[in-house]
Design a protein around this motif. Structure first.
Motif, PDB file in Angstrom:
ATOM      1  N   UNK A 412       0.838  -1.193   0.000  1.00 54.06           N
ATOM      2  CA  UNK A 412       0.000   0.000   0.000  1.00 54.06           C
ATOM      3  C   UNK A 412       0.877   1.249   0.000  1.00 54.06           C
ATOM      4  N   UNK A 413       0.316   2.351  -0.405  1.00 49.90           N
ATOM      5  CA  UNK A 413       1.005   3.642  -0.393  1.00 49.90           C
ATOM      6  C   UNK A 413       0.515   4.447   0.803  1.00 49.90           C
ATOM      7  N   UNK A 414       1.441   5.043   1.531  1.00 51.97           N
ATOM      8  CA  UNK A 414       1.070   5.858   2.680  1.00 51.97           C
ATOM      9  C   UNK A 414       1.367   7.326   2.379  1.00 51.97           C
ATOM     10  N   UNK A 415       0.633   8.184   3.055  1.00 51.77           N
ATOM     11  CA  UNK A 415       0.724   9.624   2.834  1.00 51.77           C
ATOM     12  C   UNK A 415       1.110  10.299   4.149  1.00 51.77           C
ATOM     13  N   UNK A 416       1.991  11.276   4.066  1.00 54.31           N
ATOM     14  CA  UNK A 416       2.514  11.936   5.262  1.00 54.31           C
ATOM     15  C   UNK A 416       2.366  13.445   5.128  1.00 54.31           C
ATOM     16  N   UNK A 417       2.173  14.079   6.278  1.00 56.68           N
ATOM     17  CA  UNK A 417       2.144  15.543   6.357  1.00 56.68           C
ATOM     18  C   UNK A 417       3.112  15.978   7.453  1.00 56.68           C
ATOM     19  N   UNK A 418       4.133  16.732   7.080  1.00 57.64           N
ATOM     20  CA  UNK A 418       5.124  17.244   8.015  1.00 57.64           C
ATOM     21  C   UNK A 418       4.799  18.717   8.273  1.00 57.64           C
ATOM     22  N   UNK A 419       4.629  19.064   9.524  1.00 57.62           N
ATOM     23  CA  UNK A 419       4.262  20.430   9.894  1.00 57.62           C
ATOM     24  C   UNK A 419       5.212  20.949  10.952  1.00 57.62           C
ATOM     25  N   UNK A 420       5.321  22.264  11.032  1.00 57.57           N
ATOM     26  CA  UNK A 420       6.144  22.933  12.024  1.00 57.57           C
ATOM     27  C   UNK A 420       5.276  23.955  12.732  1.00 57.57           C
ATOM     28  N   UNK A 421       5.410  24.006  14.051  1.00 64.35           N
ATOM     29  CA  UNK A 421       4.608  24.937  14.835  1.00 64.35           C
ATOM     30  C   UNK A 421       5.050  26.366  14.552  1.00 64.35           C
ATOM     31  N   UNK A 422       4.084  27.244  14.372  1.00 66.72           N
ATOM     32  CA  UNK A 422       4.368  28.637  14.067  1.00 66.72           C
ATOM     33  C   UNK A 422       4.975  29.337  15.272  1.00 66.72           C
ATOM     34  N   UNK A 423       6.082  29.986  15.058  1.00 69.93           N
ATOM     35  CA  UNK A 423       6.728  30.768  16.106  1.00 69.93           C
ATOM     36  C   UNK A 423       6.266  32.211  15.945  1.00 69.93           C
ATOM     37  N   UNK A 424       5.360  32.630  16.800  1.00 69.46           N
ATOM     38  CA  UNK A 424       4.771  33.948  16.637  1.00 69.46           C
ATOM     39  C   UNK A 424       3.940  33.982  15.376  1.00 69.46           C
ATOM     40  N   UNK A 425       4.190  34.996  14.544  1.00 67.43           N
ATOM     41  CA  UNK A 425       3.463  35.133  13.280  1.00 67.43           C
ATOM     42  C   UNK A 425       4.321  34.749  12.081  1.00 67.43           C
ATOM     43  N   UNK A 426       5.431  34.097  12.308  1.00 64.33           N
ATOM     44  CA  UNK A 426       6.327  33.757  11.211  1.00 64.33           C
ATOM     45  C   UNK A 426       5.736  32.618  10.383  1.00 64.33           C
ATOM     46  N   UNK A 460      -4.695  25.428   2.682  1.00 62.45           N
ATOM     47  CA  UNK A 460      -5.120  24.142   3.236  1.00 62.45           C
ATOM     48  C   UNK A 460      -4.135  23.596   4.254  1.00 62.45           C
ATOM     49  N   UNK A 461      -2.868  23.868   4.107  1.00 65.16           N
ATOM     50  CA  UNK A 461      -1.887  23.354   5.070  1.00 65.16           C
ATOM     51  C   UNK A 461      -0.764  24.377   5.253  1.00 65.16           C
ATOM     52  N   UNK A 462      -0.991  25.413   6.047  1.00 64.61           N
ATOM     53  CA  UNK A 462       0.069  26.395   6.310  1.00 64.61           C
ATOM     54  C   UNK A 462       1.173  25.795   7.166  1.00 64.61           C
ATOM     55  N   UNK A 463       2.407  26.233   6.896  1.00 68.03           N
ATOM     56  CA  UNK A 463       3.579  25.770   7.650  1.00 68.03           C
ATOM     57  C   UNK A 463       3.719  24.250   7.630  1.00 68.03           C
TER      58      UNK A 463
END
Length: 609
Positions: A412-426, A460-463
């Motif tokens: 099967x194929x898997x899908x990933x989403x890598x995100x980083x927490x926003x530091x302030x408004x950056x 749809x997916x900021x940062x």
């Protein structure tokens, strides 16, 4: 105090304009006599209005606090950045070389203690910056040797006198390092401490991966995990306070750090050891805040903010040139839309560089002990940034998160989403460099995974970024538990820095193999016709073969039906009688026989003659 609250007794009626002073209206303007009940009601209303105003005023004042000079703070540890170095040097006899420079002010007690009973083998060079007499107590093991200057004013007390050596060495920093290189071959660390009380060894190796050469620079001594330094607190370093009303347990903490305008500080290193925290930073123009170990933290500052993984500086997000405590506190509350804050700290150190550790001291023991697990001999330690998060999904619509305990089939194929927490408004952009999987067996197997970036808009997916993997390479392997790890870069304003690695556990199972089903033939009209035609050809060939065999065996090609039938017994089609077979030979046969006999009989006659 709000201007909306005002409590006064009602005054006399004001006179009307002259045009209304007519005999008819003047009688209406005469005040009516007040009863005792009305006077009591007016008094109650006045007291109620005054109480309401006092309550509102107290509520407004409870949001702020007045900072006071303290010797200790439950939230912030302050240390000034002083000169020093930290290298990977170690002697051939496995002994380290450390230089400890003690700096005591005139008003300090000038007494310290060295707890080195569990220390690694080392040569400790002790030097002072004050000519005043200083007293020290030492507790050593046999592998620790202390070197002091012949002219030193330090007086040491302890039982291991053989481990104390007096040498003639320079006191200037660079010259002292050269002397140590000549005598011991190099320097492992150089540490400057102000107002030392106790220095104790943690029992770990004191080297740091990297260069073997000591280059002096401003540093934070608390980063050196092989020793624990305790200094006498100075009340003049900071002021602090906390409001009466605190945040509920489920709300983020809000800490306010203020540097007065007349301070000489221009570089502040802040390490955040708490999660779910908001920090408001204010300082004079030209101050730079370096944020270390930012764990889900929101920042706001009127100065530049620098993250260690970036070469780009985050510009100020607010403007605040006033260093008044109440104004700074209200500005922080207004920016974060908070009703109260956790602590307010006002820094007043002497140097131009200072290091802060923000976190509840109840957890400080665990946090400070964490660096001890670092393996000193490792030269390329992977950097794990705590702001990163990887979430796996089972479908390309990213609506079905994959539970960590769920097993995924390798086909099967898997899908990933890598995100980083926003530091302030950056706003940060994530670039994936490479991904691989490592088995969790006793003999780990590492496989590099090819990935494909998936569509992901900023709305749809900021940062964050999205990608997908194929696990075909794992089908032939027996391991089922893997670590999926990706190396990334974080970018801001077209400038990128190392973002470290993000890791996620993955359970993989082999696909179920279905047993092969026997083939099923479907005979249609063309198939039936083909089979019939094939049977016809086979019959023709067989008949032709029989005819060919008959010809080759000598039978005539054309047969008389009557003669054939006559020779067949029981054939009713012939009326001829069977002729008896004659025993007399034919004339030709008789002549041949006679000739043969005659020839035989004449032989004796001729021989007799």
């Amino acid at each position: 105090m709000p201007h909306c609250c005002s409590a006064t007794r009602p005054g006399p009626l004001q006179p009307l304009p002259e045009k209304l002073h007519t005999p008819e209206t003047q009688t209406l303007l005469l005040p009516t006599p007040r009863t005792s009940t009305e006077h009591k009601m007016e008094g109650h209303m006045a007291r109620f209005a005054l109480l309401l105003c006092i309550t509102v005023s107290a509520s407004a004042s409870s949001q702020t606090c007045v900072p006071m000079e303290v010797t200790d703070n439950p939230w912030v540890y302050v240390s000034e950045n002083l000169i020093g170095c930290w290298t990977s040097f170690i002697r051939e006899d496995k002994a380290e070389v450390h230089i400890l420079k003690l700096n005591f002010a005139v008003t300090d007690a000038k007494m310290f203690s060295l707890q080195m009973t569990n220390a690694k083998p080392m040569n400790l060079i002790l030097t002072l910056t004050t000519p005043d007499t200083t007293y020290g107590a030492y507790f050593l093991n046999s592998d620790v040797n202390i070197y002091i200057n012949n002219d030193s004013t330090v007086i040491l007390h302890g039982s291991q006198h053989n481990n104390i050596h007096k040498q003639d060495f320079p006191t200037e920093d660079e010259e002292l390092i050269k002397w140590a290189k000549q005598k011991f071959g190099g320097v492992t660390s150089f540490t400057t401490v102000k107002n030392l009380q106790t220095m104790s060894s943690t029992g770990t190796q004191g080297t740091k991966p990297g260069s073997r050469y000591c280059t002096l620079r401003n540093e934070d001594a608390i980063e050196k995990h092989f020793m624990k330094i305790e200094t006498a607190a100075r009340a003049s370093l900071f002021k602090s306070c906390s409001p009466q009303q605190q945040n509920p347990g489920d709300e983020a903490e809000l800490h306010i750090i203020n540097i007065p305008e007349n301070s000489t500080i221009r570089s502040v290193s802040l390490r955040v050891d708490t999660k779910k925290t908001s920090v408001f930073l204010r300082g004079p123009q030209g101050t730079t805040w370096t944020i270390i170990n930012a764990q889900h933290t929101q920042f706001c500052s009127n100065n530049d903010i620098l993250l260690p993984t970036f070469t780009h500086i985050i510009p100020p997000s607010v403007t605040l040139g006033i260093d008044n405590a109440e104004d700074v506190q209200r500005k922080a509350l207004d920016h974060f839309k908070a009703s109260t804050f956790t602590s307010y700290i006002e820094l007043r150190p002497e140097g131009s560089m200072v290091s802060l550790v923000l976190g509840n001291k109840d957890n400080s023991a665990v946090i400070e002990a964490a660096p001890a697990a670092v393996t000193p001999i490792t030269t390329n330690v992977p950097h794990q940034m705590p702001l990163l998060l990887m979430q796996l999904y089972t479908s390309p619509d990213y609506r079905s998160p994959l539970d960590p305990s769920t097993k995924v089939q390798s086909d099967k194929r898997i899908y990933a989403e890598i995100s980083v927490h926003t530091i302030g408004d950056i706003v940060l952009t994530i670039k994936v460099i490479s991904c691989f999987v490592r088995s969790m067996d006793s003999c780990p197997v590492i496989k590099e995974l090819s990935f494909m970036l998936e569509a992901c808009s900023l709305n749809s997916c900021p940062n964050s970024t999205r990608l997908s993997f194929s696990l075909d390479q794992l089908q032939e392997l027996t391991s089922t538990t893997w670590d999926l790890e990706c190396s990334i870069k974080l970018c801001h304003s077209e400038k990128c820095g190392d973002g470290g690695r993000v890791k996620r556990n993955l359970e993989v199972t082999q696909p179920c193999l279905q047993p092969p089903t026997p083939p099923c033939f479907d005979f249609g009209l063309p198939g039936v016709l083909g089979i019939a035609f094939g049977g016809f050809l086979i019959g023709v060939l067989l008949i032709g073969a029989l005819w060919f065999i008959k010809i080759k065996t000598g039978y005539p090609t054309g047969l008389d039906i009557s003669s054939t039938a006559a020779n067949l017994p029981g054939c009713p089609c012939s009326g001829a009688k069977r002729q008896p077979v004659s025993t007399n030979p034919s004339p030709s046969e008789n002549s041949s026989a006679n000739a043969s006999i005659g020839s035989t009989q004449s032989t004796p006659t001729s021989s007799m003659a």
